[in-house]
Write an enzyme that holds these catalytic residues in place. Structure first.
Site, PDB file in Angstrom:
ATOM      1  N   HIS A 358      -3.071   3.137  -0.135  1.00 41.55           N
ATOM      2  CA  HIS A 358      -4.239   3.979  -0.395  1.00 41.55           C
ATOM      3  C   HIS A 358      -3.963   5.317   0.283  1.00 41.55           C
ATOM      4  CE1 HIS A 358      -6.678   0.023  -0.795  1.00 41.55           C
ATOM      5  NE2 HIS A 358      -6.228   0.426  -1.970  1.00 41.55           N
ATOM      6  N   GLU A 361      -5.656   6.603   3.537  1.00 35.94           N
ATOM      7  CA  GLU A 361      -5.533   5.817   4.762  1.00 35.94           C
ATOM      8  C   GLU A 361      -4.228   6.231   5.443  1.00 35.94           C
ATOM      9  OE1 GLU A 361      -6.091   1.745   3.542  1.00 35.94           O
ATOM     10  OE2 GLU A 361      -7.974   2.236   2.530  1.00 35.94           O
ATOM     11  N   HIS A 496      -3.012  -0.587   6.352  1.00 33.67           N
ATOM     12  CA  HIS A 496      -4.184   0.067   5.764  1.00 33.67           C
ATOM     13  C   HIS A 496      -5.016   0.699   6.877  1.00 33.67           C
ATOM     14  CE1 HIS A 496      -4.280  -1.493   1.458  1.00 33.67           C
ATOM     15  NE2 HIS A 496      -3.227  -2.093   1.978  1.00 33.67           N
ATOM     16  N   GLU A 589      -5.363  -3.744   9.060  1.00 23.17           N
ATOM     17  CA  GLU A 589      -6.323  -2.634   9.068  1.00 23.17           C
ATOM     18  C   GLU A 589      -6.262  -2.020  10.461  1.00 23.17           C
ATOM     19  OE1 GLU A 589      -8.008  -1.578   6.539  1.00 23.17           O
ATOM     20  OE2 GLU A 589      -7.824  -3.205   5.074  1.00 23.17           O
TER      21      GLU A 589
END
Length: 732
Positions: A358, A361, A496, A589
């Site tokens: 993404h 990110e 991410h 994350e």
């Protein structure tokens, strides 16, 4: 009368700049007001922009100045009609208000000071206060830029700070705890799938003791400035102060907001630290790292330059190569780091990190650029841990899988990119939903009892629809799939941002259409181990005092979660990697803030440095070996390694070497290959550093020997001929 009013309207002053773009005015769809007002003074006639006519706070009637527009309409979501209520009496500190006062702001709105840290959680909940709150879930601790709400309104994790409806003078306050030079404010509306709430204008006040306040004033008129805010819930809007102010406290006072909603906002404060020569306040924490690395955000050109510099600095252990191109033609560069770059060494596992799937990110991208610098530097310094890593494995770092999306986000800037801009590739494809769904055919075959005898439990082929020329498959996705098929990866992590948690496969729920459901793989124990290793060595995840990022407290479960039990993701790279290749992959994350300011990169590097290294070392966990032909001692490619009790097999690489990640224990392992007799043996995995060797020698079957002899044009040996005749006789 009409002529006079229209003439006055042409001279109505502007509210200011700053709707997220570098230079922006009040949005074109801001509705005009419809009430007469006294004539403005010449000093106030500086522009034609008009303030939005919504709910107002603290507006004294003698300063109201609104023009009449005949039958002009505004189209907004749900077409909410905006009206202006009777201005309430100001009961707070005496600050002159004027929603139409022009702001003397720079022509170009560019953040000068870095963010104070509302989004990144450096500002704690105790530093945030408000005049009132509709509920705990809408308290001041929720007034952080880009904070995300839960699925239900009214829970403990709503998507903004919202003042009570009867609060006629709402305010949102931040205590910097130290003397600070405030230079700007960024705001958003309320994040919610059910409501539309946002502030359209506000004032700013400052204090050193939270009792005596002064306002931000325009330089030309000396009047208190009213700043334009938001025209939708999500777009970040930047307003720089006409003059930076040094204080400890800053307070935002909403003046107008969307009718039918409430005074709701999310914010970030731009602020620079100020020296405290008298040491009146506790010393502010310093964000930093002892490593002399390049701590800044790198666009495509800068990233390519940095990777080249690392390669030139460490030519014997690095190689830069491209696996393909993005939709806009930007190359997907990979940094390979090993003592023998460019070749697969027998018995040496291949590992990878992938970031930037993404594009917005950005932290993962920078961490991988920092990691390659760190490994190069420490190898040259002779660090034993790094030296062992580079001599025992081959590391591949893909810092930007979606370079097109990143360039979009980079142009907006770390504080103005919002939550989603740049997430998708240039075609509008979410790359983490773009891999082939291999879960569904596997689960259907399992339900029919076809696995593993008819349908394999590993290396599932690409579905026919996915290989068609008109299939919706991004070029970035195709490039990564071909990369996966070309190199025998064993371990991977997909980096991410936007949360602090490690999720592991399966990412897709087994029950069709279920939004979330615990869906473990046959290797659940291994994936939980891998996830716990990263989470357990990540400083931010292990901070006992940290608060949840958005709407889930993952610390209650060790900061790890099954992906499908969080939210279903069909077509994820993690699931595809597990079912199409030998590679075990998790999603990390990294931070609450998807695109942290570059001054926070040193601390983020320190938060993740040890975790990045420790995770790579987990490739030693389990068994490894070579499957060879007993007669020739040559390695057997594509031999299947099956572990009793685990319904997922792996295969050997072209040299016959394999790696099977396993948690400590005793296992019965079977090696099989076409044309060979299968062999089963016991292999033990201990808590000591491995991997534990588990080699196999396979013997060819008579049928295979015959095939090879006939293919070579040789005569069949007498003993084999007699055996074949006996077998034919038994059949007869």
């Amino acid at each position: 009368m009409w002529g006079l009013l229209l003439a006055l309207a042409a001279f109505a002053p502007a509210v200011g700049l700053g709707l997220g773009a570098p230079s922006a005015s009040v949005p074109d769809h801001a509705p005009p007001a419809t009430t007469e007002a006294p004539i403005s003074t010449p000093a106030q006639r500086s522009s034609s922009a008009q303030p939005p006519a919504e709910k107002s706070n603290g507006t004294s009637e003698q300063h109201v100045r609104i023009r009449i527009i005949k039958k002009k309409k505004i189209i907004m979501k749900k077409r909410k009609k905006l009206t202006r209520p009777t201005p309430p009496v100001t009961a707070g500190p005496p600050v002159t208000t004027n929603p139409a006062e022009a702001l003397d702001l720079p022509e170009k709105q560019e953040p000068g000071c870095p963010p104070l840290g509302l989004e990144s959680l450096r500002v704690t909940d105790s530093q945030l206060e408000a005049s009132s709150s509709q509920s705990f879930g809408l308290g001041p601790h929720r007034g952080r830029l880009n904070i995300q709400s839960g699925l239900e309104d009214g829970d403990l994790y709503d998507g903004a700070w919202c003042a009570e409806e009867q609060d006629s003078e709402p305010w949102f306050q931040v205590d910097a705890r130290h003397p600070t030079r405030f230079s700007g404010v960024i705001t958003q509306g309320r994040n919610s799938i059910w409501r539309y709430d946002w502030v359209t204008s506000y004032k700013v006040q400052f204090s050193n003791d939270s009792r005596t306040w002064w306002g931000s004033r325009n330089r030309s008129s000396g009047m208190d400035a009213v700043f334009p805010a938001n025209s939708d819930p999500e777009t970040p809007v930047l307003n720089l102060l006409p003059e930076p102010q040094v204080a400890r406290f800053i307070r935002l006072l909403p003046q107008t907001w969307l009718q039918g909603g409430a005074s709701c906002l999310r914010a970030e404060i731009l602020a620079c630290p100020v020296s405290d020569p008298n040491s009146l306040f506790p010393e502010a924490p310093v964000l930093g790292s002892p490593d002399p690395l390049d701590f800044r955000h790198h666009n495509y050109k800068a990233m390519r330059k940095l990777m080249k510099e690392v390669n030139e600095q460490c030519p014997n252990i690095t190689r830069v190569y491209s696996i393909g191109k993005s939709h806009q033609g930007l190359k997907l560069y990979v940094m390979e780091m090993s003592d023998q770059p460019g070749e697969h060494e027998l018995g040496e596992p291949e590992v990878r990190y992938v970031a930037g799937m993404h594009g917005n990110e950005a932290l993962g991208r920078e961490l991988l650029l920092l990691l390659m610098q760190f490994l190069c530097r420490e190898f040259l310094r002779g660090d034993p841990r790094v030296t062992r890593l580079l001599t025992e494995m081959r590391i591949h770092l893909l810092p930007s899988m979606n370079p097109d999306g990143y360039e979009t986000a980079f142009r907006r800037g770390s504080e103005l990119v919002g939550w989603a801009e740049g997430r998708w590739n240039q075609q509008g494809i979410d790359l983490n939903h773009n891999f082939a769904d291999l879960n569904t055919p596997l689960w259907e075959a399992e339900d029919d009892g076809l696995v593993p005898d008819t349908v394999p439990n590993h290396h599932l082929p690409l579905p026919t629809y996915y290989t068609l020329p008109n299939a919706t498959v991004a070029p970035e996705t195709r490039a990564v799939i071909q990369w996966m098929e070309r190199i025998p990866f064993v371990l991977s992590a997909n980096l991410h941002g936007g949360e602090l948690v490690v999720s592991y496969p399966f990412d897709m729920t087994r029950t069709p259409w279920a939004a979330r459901e615990l869906t473990p793989t046959p290797d659940d124990a291994v994936f939980r181990w891998l996830s716990t290793v990263y989470a357990g060595t990540n400083r931010a995840m292990q901070d006992p005092d940290r608060r949840p990022c958005h709407n889930q407290d993952f610390s209650l479960h060790g900061n790890v979660i099954n992906g499908a039990d969080w939210h279903t993701v069909p077509g994820s790279m993690n699931d595809f990697s597990y079912l199409h290749t030998n590679c075990f992959e998790v999603t990390v994350e990294l931070s609450c803030d998807k695109f942290p300011h570059e001054n926070e990169l040193p601390q983020e590097w320190e938060n993740n440095k040890d975790a990045l290294l420790t995770y790579l070392e987990q490739v030693r966990m389990g068994i490894a070996g070579v499957v060879r032909d007993k007669d020739t001692e040559l390695g057997i490619a594509d031999a299947v390694i099956a572990v009793d009790g685990i319904n997922h097999d792996v295969t050997t690489a072209w040299g016959g070497d394999y790696w099977r990640l396993l948690t400590p224990g005793d296992y019965m392992v079977t090696a099989s290959a076409e044309g060979y007799h299968t062999v089963t043996r016991s292999c033990r995995v201990t808590f000591e550093e491995g991997p534990m060797p588990c080699n196999f020698h396979l013997t060819k079957t008579p049928k295979q020997r015959l095939r090879e002899l006939l293919a070579a044009g040789a005569k069949v040996p007498p003993d084999l001929r007699r055996r074949l005749e006996r077998l034919r006789g038994q059949k007869d």
